[in-house]
Scaffold this motif. Structure first.
Motif, short mmCIF file in Angstrom:
data_model
loop_
_atom_site.label_atom_id
_atom_site.label_comp_id
_atom_site.label_asym_id
_atom_site.label_seq_id
_atom_site.Cartn_x
_atom_site.Cartn_y
_atom_site.Cartn_z
N SER A 227 7.10 -4.15 -7.08
CA SER A 227 6.75 -5.43 -6.45
C SER A 227 6.06 -6.34 -7.46
N GLY A 228 5.12 -5.75 -8.21
CA GLY A 228 4.36 -6.53 -9.19
C GLY A 228 5.24 -7.07 -10.30
N VAL A 229 6.09 -6.19 -10.84
CA VAL A 229 6.99 -6.59 -11.93
C VAL A 229 7.93 -7.71 -11.46
N MET A 230 8.49 -7.52 -10.27
CA MET A 230 9.44 -8.50 -9.74
C MET A 230 8.75 -9.82 -9.42
N HIS A 231 7.59 -9.74 -8.81
CA HIS A 231 6.86 -10.96 -8.44
C HIS A 231 6.56 -11.79 -9.68
N GLY A 232 6.26 -11.09 -10.77
CA GLY A 232 5.96 -11.77 -12.04
C GLY A 232 7.12 -12.58 -12.59
N VAL A 233 8.34 -12.27 -12.17
CA VAL A 233 9.52 -13.04 -12.64
C VAL A 233 10.18 -13.81 -11.48
N GLY A 234 9.38 -14.06 -10.43
CA GLY A 234 9.87 -14.91 -9.34
C GLY A 234 10.86 -14.26 -8.40
N ILE A 235 10.78 -12.92 -8.28
CA ILE A 235 11.70 -12.20 -7.39
C ILE A 235 10.91 -11.44 -6.33
N LYS A 236 11.36 -11.55 -5.09
CA LYS A 236 10.71 -10.84 -3.97
C LYS A 236 11.41 -9.50 -3.78
N ILE B 108 16.95 3.30 -10.57
CA ILE B 108 16.35 2.14 -9.90
C ILE B 108 17.04 0.93 -10.52
N SER B 109 17.81 0.22 -9.70
CA SER B 109 18.59 -0.91 -10.20
C SER B 109 18.87 -1.84 -9.03
N PRO B 110 19.49 -3.01 -9.28
CA PRO B 110 19.82 -3.88 -8.14
C PRO B 110 20.82 -3.24 -7.17
N ASP B 111 21.42 -2.11 -7.54
CA ASP B 111 22.26 -1.37 -6.59
C ASP B 111 21.41 -0.77 -5.48
N SER B 112 20.15 -0.45 -5.81
CA SER B 112 19.32 0.31 -4.87
C SER B 112 18.12 -0.49 -4.35
N CYS B 113 18.10 -1.80 -4.63
CA CYS B 113 17.00 -2.66 -4.16
C CYS B 113 17.59 -3.88 -3.45
N ARG B 114 16.78 -4.52 -2.60
CA ARG B 114 17.09 -5.88 -2.15
C ARG B 114 16.15 -6.81 -2.88
N LEU B 115 16.72 -7.74 -3.64
CA LEU B 115 15.94 -8.65 -4.47
C LEU B 115 16.31 -10.08 -4.12
N TRP B 116 15.31 -10.87 -3.72
CA TRP B 116 15.57 -12.27 -3.36
C TRP B 116 14.76 -13.17 -4.28
N GLU C 26 11.80 -18.60 -4.79
CA GLU C 26 11.93 -20.04 -4.53
C GLU C 26 13.06 -20.35 -3.56
N THR C 27 14.25 -19.80 -3.86
CA THR C 27 15.46 -20.24 -3.15
C THR C 27 15.95 -19.24 -2.10
N GLY C 28 15.47 -18.00 -2.18
CA GLY C 28 15.98 -16.96 -1.27
C GLY C 28 17.32 -16.39 -1.70
N ARG C 29 17.83 -16.85 -2.86
CA ARG C 29 19.13 -16.35 -3.34
C ARG C 29 19.08 -14.84 -3.55
N LYS C 30 20.13 -14.16 -3.12
CA LYS C 30 20.17 -12.70 -3.24
C LYS C 30 20.63 -12.30 -4.64
N LEU C 31 19.90 -11.36 -5.23
CA LEU C 31 20.19 -10.93 -6.60
C LEU C 31 20.45 -9.42 -6.64
N VAL D 2 18.80 -10.94 -13.02
CA VAL D 2 17.62 -10.04 -12.93
C VAL D 2 17.24 -9.54 -14.32
N ALA D 3 18.25 -9.07 -15.07
CA ALA D 3 18.01 -8.54 -16.42
C ALA D 3 17.44 -9.63 -17.34
N ARG D 4 17.97 -10.85 -17.21
CA ARG D 4 17.51 -11.96 -18.05
C ARG D 4 16.03 -12.25 -17.78
#
Length: 254
Positions: free
Chosen positions: A164-173, A198-206, A209-214, A233-235
């Motif tokens: 959660s912390g890592v993702m929040h730091g790059v603008g991802i919920k 652990i990858s975007p295959d096994s997470c829901r990442l939004w 700002e926009t709610g776009r699914k990643l 996400v990788a970028r």
């Protein structure tokens, strides 16, 4: 030419081969994407490369903060060396916001924040559609003991804090994610470690700002290019591999 390695197991997105030394495996990431327990299938060029890099990034981070994982090191673009574990036949799901089956099951609004992170278990069996199981079943059928379950919940919540912390730091919920847990034996003493990937295959990442699914919902719901979403996400995390697509195979000239 390298000798053919012995395939131990092939799943929907990965292949496990015998490792170079006892107690290790080589985990190979495929470009295949599946949804609905394999009902929907497609190949996305470069997806395996991205997931290999992203899983390496998350597993390394967990190892560094003292959360044990099966990850040893990345070997190349698509493979990593991992410790062989005895997998507990459960998918361990941590949910921070209502989405997917939980939203449907409880009639919650997609994206609604939960009162606290909720950990749930599904029995790993594609034929049955990985059904949700209560702790009572898990203990009664001997899939894990009560002490294991307490340790798994603690482990899952630590992974959640980190991700959660890592993702929040790059603008991802981090909406939710699933991990698998395995046992490693040190003599007679079993230790629980985070296994699989652990990858975007096994997470829901939004996108916050926009709610776009990643994440894999892009594929499940036909929302665009899966590789593009994972690349984003990788970028943001700064782990973009220099070469995501396959190099053309060399042509042999007689």
């Amino acid at each position: 030419m390298a000798p053919r390695r012995k395939k131990i197991y092939e799943g929907k997105a990965k292949i496990l081969y015998e490792g170079p030394e006892p107690g290790t495996l080589v985990q190979y990431f495929k470009d295949d994407a599946t949804a609905g327990n394999g009902a929907k299938k497609e190949v996305f060029e470069g997806k395996g490369v991205l997931n290999n890099r992203l899983s390496e990034f998350f597993m390394t981070g967990l190892n560094q903060i003292g959360v044990p994982t099966h990850f040893i090191r990345r070997l190349n673009m698509r493979e990593q060396l991992v410790r062989q574990v005895e997998i507990i036949p459960l998918e361990v799901i941590v949910r921070n916001f209502a989405a997917g089956s939980m939203a449907t099951r409880l009639g919650l609004t997609e994206g609604q924040q939960l009162p606290r992170p909720i950990v749930e278990f599904c029995y790993k069996d594609d034929r049955l559609g990985d059904p949700l199981v209560p702790e009572e079943y898990i203990i009664a059928f001997g899939w894990a003991a009560q002490q294991d379950l307490d340790d798994i919940v603690a482990l899952a919540l630590r992974v959640n804090d980190f991700l959660s912390g890592v993702m929040h730091g790059v603008g991802i919920k981090l909406v939710d994610f699933k991990i698998e847990v395995g046992r490693i034996w040190d003599g007679d003493f079993p230790r629980l470690v985070v296994a699989d990937e652990i990858s975007p295959d096994s997470c829901r990442l939004w996108d916050i700002e926009t709610g776009r699914k990643l994440d894999k919902d892009v594929f499940r719901k036909d929302l665009g290019s899966l590789t593009e979403a994972y690349t984003e996400v990788a970028r943001r995390l700064g782990v973009l591999p220099s070469n995501v697509t396959h190099r053309p195979k060399p042509t042999l000239i007689n």
